[in-house]
Design an enzyme around this catalytic site. Structure first.
Site, PDB file in Angstrom:
ATOM      1  N   SER A 165       2.487   2.224  -5.201  1.00 57.26           N
ATOM      2  CA  SER A 165       3.419   1.832  -6.519  1.00 57.26           C
ATOM      3  C   SER A 165       2.807   2.624  -7.881  1.00 57.26           C
ATOM      4  O   SER A 165       2.906   2.465  -9.081  1.00 57.26           O
ATOM      5  CB  SER A 165       4.134  -0.011  -6.571  1.00 57.26           C
TER       6      SER A 165
ATOM      7  N   GLY B 268       0.890  -1.120  -0.213  1.00 60.71           N
ATOM      8  CA  GLY B 268       0.038   0.306  -0.063  1.00 60.71           C
ATOM      9  C   GLY B 268       1.050   1.361   0.160  1.00 60.71           C
ATOM     10  O   GLY B 268       0.350   2.757   0.563  1.00 60.71           O
TER      11      GLY B 268
ATOM     12  N   ASP C 215      -1.515  10.275  -3.586  1.00 55.86           N
ATOM     13  CA  ASP C 215      -0.317   9.510  -3.750  1.00 55.86           C
ATOM     14  C   ASP C 215       0.574   9.926  -5.358  1.00 55.86           C
ATOM     15  O   ASP C 215       2.157  10.405  -5.455  1.00 55.86           O
ATOM     16  CB  ASP C 215      -0.619   7.938  -3.858  1.00 55.86           C
TER      17      ASP C 215
END
Ligand code: MEV
Length: 332
Positions: free
Chosen positions: A111, A108, A156
């Site tokens: 990637s 998590g 992210d």
């Protein structure tokens, strides 16, 4: 240029998961666990994608990729990034993409966002374009939204592009760096792979059913995020740990923590951590704790002796996306 190599970092959510999807702020740090992408121009009308998960390269024609409704999960982020880049430049070309990464499987750590960002940066270099970080963020976030059916806050992607530790809000409307921190953080992988989609869906259902309550929880998480930014700036780890504990309480209230995660959090706290919480969507993946440096060796030894848990030695405040010197082949 006939080939280019770029890399991008993974991330750890420090504060504000879930609430960030609804426009509230979060704090994320980029970790020095990177994805590297090598891109070569191909003379043929062919796209070839190699990843460590696939025994053979995935191959598709340029027109096939343009028309594809879905792609195998292992290549979907890269394939959609290539397609997004073609749309952006108005020019389609054959390309070979090789990816490699240093990620612990399914931890998590982001990637998918990192591989998307590194692919866009490598394609830009290959075609002689200098994109700003804001342009890379936009192209990459659009790609990630396409791959995830519109779900995701983009924090992210921002970590992979800009690196360092950032305060992020509202799909990237606010992206503010927090000066580099020497946070004594420990990251432990719970051994359980989490489904972000499942837990994001769970919170969405709760939001529909109990909107006023969930809004209040999000507003409280947002206040924690703002106080955490101050505590990070002043290096007040005691305060930061307490804020992590509060944030974990709200994540429990949202129903995204699980018994194994609660056990790990309790383990860190009872072994001297100033505070601990899950990091990410919940249901598994990682737990983080602010731990006095003198307590870290004992905790490390205990984790090494445990079955199922593993310590992730992630350095924080990593560089964002960058071009790398060319290497012949990036796969291990
Ligand atoms: C997952 O790492 C964090 C979530 O807030 C999802 C997102 O922000 O995209 C649950």
């Amino acid at each position: 240029m006939s080939s280019a190599v770029a890399s991008a970092p993974g991330k750890l959510m420090l504060f504000g998961e879930h609430a960030v999807i609804y426009g509230y702020p979060c704090i994320v740090t980029a970790v020095d666990i990177r994805v590297t992408v090598l891109i070569r121009q191909l003379p043929a009308n062919l796209v070839s994608i190699s990843t460590p998960e696939l025994p053979e390269p995935f191959e598709i024609s340029v027109s096939g990729l343009v028309a594809a409704n879905s792609l195998p999960a292992a290549v979907s982020f890269v394939g959609l990034a290539v397609r997004k880049f073609w749309e952006f430049t108005g020019h389609r070309f054959g390309v070979e993409v090789q990816t490699s990464d240093e990620f612990v499987d399914s931890s998590g750590l982001g990637s998918s966002s990192a591989v998307t960002v590194a692919t866009i940066q490598a394609l830009a270099a290959l075609t002689g374009r200098e994109l700003t970080n804001d342009q890379i963020f936009k192209l990459s976030f659009d790609t990630v939204l396409a791959a995830q059916r519109g779900r995701g806050s983009g924090f992210d992607v921002a970590a992979a592009v800009y690196g360092r530790t950032i305060y992020f809000q509202n799909r990237g409307e606010v992206i503010e760096p927090i000066e580099d921190i020497d946070l004594p953080l420990m990251t432990i992988y719970s051994g359980v792979k989490a489904s972000t989609t499942q837990y994001v869906g769970h919170v969405a259902t709760l939001y529909q059913q109990y909107r006023p309550h969930v809004e209040r929880i999000f507003a409280n998480i947002a206040a924690i995020v703002d106080d955490a930014r101050q505590a990070l700036r002043s290096g007040d780890w005691h305060e930061l740990g307490q804020l992590m504990n509060f944030n974990q309480g709200y994540l429990q209230a949202l129903g995204v923590s699980t018994e194994p995660l609660d056990v790990l959090v309790a383990f860190l706290r009872s072994n001297g951590a100033w505070g601990a919480k899950l990091s990410g969507a919940g249901g598994g993946d990682c737990v983080i704790g602010v731990v006095p440096p003198e307590r870290q060796p004992d905790i490390t030894a205990l984790i090494k002796r445990s079955s199922g848990y593993s310590l992730i030695p992630a350095g924080l405040n990593a560089d964002g996306v960058r071009l790398e010197p060319k290497i012949r082949n990036v796969q291990r």
